[in-house]
Design a protein around this motif. Structure first.
Motif, PDB file in Angstrom:
ATOM      1  N   GLN A 168      -8.690 -22.310 -36.074  1.00 41.89           N
ATOM      2  CA  GLN A 168      -8.759 -21.373 -34.940  1.00 41.89           C
ATOM      3  C   GLN A 168      -8.016 -21.924 -33.728  1.00 41.89           C
ATOM      4  O   GLN A 168      -7.354 -21.181 -33.010  1.00 41.89           O
ATOM      5  CB  GLN A 168     -10.216 -21.130 -34.552  1.00 41.89           C
ATOM      6  CG  GLN A 168     -10.908 -20.115 -35.438  1.00 41.89           C
ATOM      7  CD  GLN A 168     -12.298 -19.814 -34.938  1.00 41.89           C
ATOM      8  OE1 GLN A 168     -13.086 -20.720 -34.707  1.00 41.89           O
ATOM      9  NE2 GLN A 168     -12.607 -18.557 -34.775  1.00 41.89           N
TER      10      GLN A 168
ATOM     11  N   PHE B 138      -5.468 -23.445 -33.711  1.00 41.99           N
ATOM     12  CA  PHE B 138      -4.026 -23.290 -33.911  1.00 41.99           C
ATOM     13  C   PHE B 138      -3.653 -21.841 -34.228  1.00 41.99           C
ATOM     14  O   PHE B 138      -2.703 -21.571 -34.960  1.00 41.99           O
ATOM     15  CB  PHE B 138      -3.531 -24.277 -34.976  1.00 41.99           C
ATOM     16  CG  PHE B 138      -3.444 -25.665 -34.411  1.00 41.99           C
ATOM     17  CD1 PHE B 138      -2.323 -26.086 -33.730  1.00 41.99           C
ATOM     18  CD2 PHE B 138      -4.535 -26.508 -34.483  1.00 41.99           C
ATOM     19  CE1 PHE B 138      -2.273 -27.329 -33.142  1.00 41.99           C
ATOM     20  CE2 PHE B 138      -4.493 -27.761 -33.899  1.00 41.99           C
ATOM     21  CZ  PHE B 138      -3.365 -28.173 -33.224  1.00 41.99           C
TER      22      PHE B 138
ATOM     23  N   ALA C 214     -11.118 -16.925 -30.096  1.00 44.82           N
ATOM     24  CA  ALA C 214     -10.676 -18.333 -30.105  1.00 44.82           C
ATOM     25  C   ALA C 214      -9.234 -18.483 -30.591  1.00 44.82           C
ATOM     26  O   ALA C 214      -8.474 -19.295 -30.061  1.00 44.82           O
ATOM     27  CB  ALA C 214     -11.616 -19.155 -30.982  1.00 44.82           C
ATOM     28  N   HIS C 215      -8.827 -17.679 -31.581  1.00 42.17           N
ATOM     29  CA  HIS C 215      -7.477 -17.866 -32.121  1.00 42.17           C
ATOM     30  C   HIS C 215      -6.385 -17.355 -31.181  1.00 42.17           C
ATOM     31  O   HIS C 215      -5.208 -17.677 -31.363  1.00 42.17           O
ATOM     32  CB  HIS C 215      -7.359 -17.216 -33.509  1.00 42.17           C
ATOM     33  CG  HIS C 215      -7.382 -15.725 -33.494  1.00 42.17           C
ATOM     34  ND1 HIS C 215      -8.542 -14.999 -33.577  1.00 42.17           N
ATOM     35  CD2 HIS C 215      -6.383 -14.830 -33.390  1.00 42.17           C
ATOM     36  CE1 HIS C 215      -8.247 -13.715 -33.531  1.00 42.17           C
ATOM     37  NE2 HIS C 215      -6.963 -13.589 -33.427  1.00 42.17           N
TER      38      HIS C 215
ATOM     39  N   PRO D 287      -4.881 -20.524 -28.082  1.00 39.46           N
ATOM     40  CA  PRO D 287      -3.691 -21.380 -28.203  1.00 39.46           C
ATOM     41  C   PRO D 287      -2.391 -20.607 -28.063  1.00 39.46           C
ATOM     42  O   PRO D 287      -1.385 -21.161 -27.617  1.00 39.46           O
ATOM     43  CB  PRO D 287      -3.824 -21.987 -29.613  1.00 39.46           C
ATOM     44  CG  PRO D 287      -4.794 -21.123 -30.332  1.00 39.46           C
ATOM     45  CD  PRO D 287      -5.723 -20.585 -29.293  1.00 39.46           C
ATOM     46  N   ARG D 288      -2.420 -19.318 -28.398  1.00 41.99           N
ATOM     47  CA  ARG D 288      -1.200 -18.500 -28.275  1.00 41.99           C
ATOM     48  C   ARG D 288      -0.804 -18.287 -26.820  1.00 41.99           C
ATOM     49  O   ARG D 288       0.302 -17.867 -26.527  1.00 41.99           O
ATOM     50  CB  ARG D 288      -1.403 -17.145 -28.963  1.00 41.99           C
ATOM     51  CG  ARG D 288      -1.548 -17.298 -30.469  1.00 41.99           C
ATOM     52  CD  ARG D 288      -1.779 -15.962 -31.131  1.00 41.99           C
ATOM     53  NE  ARG D 288      -2.082 -16.119 -32.545  1.00 41.99           N
ATOM     54  CZ  ARG D 288      -2.498 -15.141 -33.330  1.00 41.99           C
ATOM     55  NH1 ARG D 288      -2.663 -13.940 -32.837  1.00 41.99           N
ATOM     56  NH2 ARG D 288      -2.750 -15.355 -34.601  1.00 41.99           N
TER      57      ARG D 288
ATOM     58  N   THR E 240       1.761 -21.280 -34.563  1.00 41.15           N
ATOM     59  CA  THR E 240       0.809 -20.776 -33.576  1.00 41.15           C
ATOM     60  C   THR E 240       1.464 -19.833 -32.580  1.00 41.15           C
ATOM     61  O   THR E 240       0.949 -18.766 -32.286  1.00 41.15           O
ATOM     62  CB  THR E 240       0.156 -21.958 -32.809  1.00 41.15           C
ATOM     63  OG1 THR E 240      -0.299 -22.903 -33.767  1.00 41.15           O
ATOM     64  CG2 THR E 240      -0.986 -21.496 -31.927  1.00 41.15           C
TER      65      THR E 240
END
Lengths: 278, 233
Positions: free
Chosen positions: A169, A171, B70-71, B74-75, B103
């Protein structure tokens, strides 16, 4: 032939456990649902049996995949994919699918016509061309699955999720989407196995139990989550189950398979090709 | 650039962060120091969305990232090097870096730049990451996070268990990143590893930031470190 189909079904079970850590006790029912849907599709599609079979080969996995997607969304995700809770939930799913099949499909075994009846003649004996087709189709699908898992970005994402959900998650990997896709694909593999086998075995609402037991035997011996282990164990168990069933009894074959599982768990708890638990 | 304002975080019913606030400017290195269990790691996880903040705001360049899945965090340009490295140990070095690169779809050049900082990885690209030495694993964990070309890098105890030469390499890479305007939040217990690279130090105690001081002030007053980190730091 049993080994090839078993490998497909076991691969689905192994994939779901490997990535999601979910022991899907309802996996055999996805197999059954695949067979029953294949019967329904081929029964209602007019024309040559090959047309009905082709429609079933495409349609049944899609229907089963959609059911699995619904089950993942409505049941497994709500349980946070907790390993213990999902065992109980998938036992419940097993009975729901089984009883729905009994209600709407009935208790009788129903045949699906093979797409062709060509017999391959070797110098000393003849062999069903359809059975050879089943082996070839299963091998092609297994090679395809291996390619996707080891050589594509999709496979990389699935393997990363398998190893560490939280870091995945961190990443940018949408873990819930990966889980849903894996659960659906696992069920679709079982459905494909069922469509291939149903012209030989007939569709029946209780047909999921034996393959489920054999699939568990295969994935435990091969190593949970290991594609290579699943294939090797499927060949060993598929062949030995067939030979022992023919020369002795199917019950003895299952007893010996279960004993082999116990032996592997004692000697190599991670399975032949499995990794140590993290 | 990054503003964390008054966040509360819980593990079950246990409150771990109590109104924690901190801010970070472009290219700045902020060190979080405090005793074990003070909430430093949870603060980083909260920024990454891995632990949900029940109150407060987390804003990156004007975007409230506290409510993103959450994912998605990082983006937005936040790289994370977790405590204990958390590599995908069955994957190769190259595959670990590809995960970082995917990512934000940064392309092969980002991977090349990350590896350039840690040349030893170039010789190990096809090796399973779990078989690397501790220092090499830490370098890979950092390179993986750098592959997404972060605006902010979160480092959780990057020098833990490493020998001095490896610590120097990690420290050098933080200085290099600072030169490229990458802001860093560094969680560390080792004062000697922190002071040469940090701009400011935030002392965390009982789930909140008690003091945030320029590094010169911390250098001048060793009593501060004794008070917040304890003896034997």
């Amino acid at each position: 032939m049993t080994a090839a189909v078993l490998a497909l079904m076991a691969l689905g079970l192994s994939l779901v456990f490997g990535v999601m850590r979910v022991v899907n006790v309802a996996h055999g029912e996805f197999f059954m649902l695949g067979a029953v849907t294949a019967w329904a599709i081929s029964h209602f599609v007019p024309g040559h049996p090959a047309v009905g079979f082709a429609a079933a080969f495409v349609g049944a996995p899609l229907v089963v995949g959609a059911v699995a997607l619904g089950a993942e969304r409505l049941v497994l995700r709500r349980l946070g994919h907790d390993p213990e809770a999902t065992i109980v939930a998938t036992i419940g799913l097993l009975f729901i699918l089984q009883q729905l099949a009994l209600t709407f499909f009935g208790p009788d075994a129903r045949p699906v016509q093979a797409p062709f009846t060509y017999r391959v003649v070797f110098p000393w004996f003849g062999y069903s061309g359809y059975k050879l087709f089943v082996v070839a189709a299963a091998v092609a699908l297994l090679v395809g699955a291996w390619f996707v898992l080891t050589r594509t970005k999709l496979g990389l994402v699935m393997r990363a999720t398998q190893f560490d959900r939280e870091t995945a998650q961190a990443f940018g990997i949408p873990v819930d989407t990966v889980y849903a896709a894996v659960f659906a694909v696992g069920a679709m593999l079982a459905a494909v196995a069922a469509v291939l086998i149903v012209p030989i075995q007939q569709a029946h609402y209780l047909m999921g139990l034996d393959p489920l037991l054999l699939s568990f035997i295969v994935v435990i011996i091969g190593g949970l989550g290991s594609l290579k282990g699943t294939m090797v164990a499927a060949v060993v168990i598929g062949l030995s189950d067939g030979v022992i069933s023919v020369f002795f009894t199917p019950t003895l074959a299952k007893i010996l398979g279960t004993l082999l599982v116990a032996l592997v768990l004692v000697v190599k708890p991670g399975g032949l090709y499995g990794t140590a638990p993290r | 650039m990054l503003e964390v304002s008054g966040i509360d975080c819980f593990y079950g019913d246990v409150q771990v962060l109590r109104g924690l606030s901190l801010s970070l400017k472009t290219g700045e290195v902020l060190c979080l120091m405090g005793r074990n269990g003070a909430g430093k790691t949870t603060a980083l996880k909260a920024i990454m969305g891995l632990v949900r903040a029940r109150a407060g705001r987390i804003v990156l360049d004007g975007v409230d990232i506290g409510h993103l899945p959450a994912h998605e965090v990082p983006r937005q340009g936040i790289g994370y090097v977790p405590q204990g490295r958390r590599l995908f140990s069955e994957l190769t070095v190259r595959e670990n870096l590809l995960i970082g690169q995917m990512t934000r779809k940064t392309g092969p050049a980002a991977l090349e730049r990350a590896v350039h900082l840690f040349p030893v990885l170039k010789e190990r690209m096809e090796q399973r990451s779990g078989t690397l030495s501790g220092g090499e694993q830490q370098m890979l964990a950092m390179a993986r996070a750098l592959c997404l070309e972060p605006k902010v890098l979160l480092l959780d105890e990057p020098t833990e268990g490493l020998m001095p030469s490896m610590i120097a390499a990690i420290r050098q890479s933080v200085i290099e990143l600072k030169r490229h305007d990458v802001a860093t939040i560094l969680v560390e217990q080792r004062v000697d590893a922190v002071l040469p690279v940090a701009d400011r130090v935030a002392f965390v105690e009982n789930g909140t930031v008690r003091d945030t001081l320029p590094v010169e002030a911390v250098r001048a007053d060793h009593g501060l470190i004794d008070r917040y980190v304890g003896v034997g730091h």
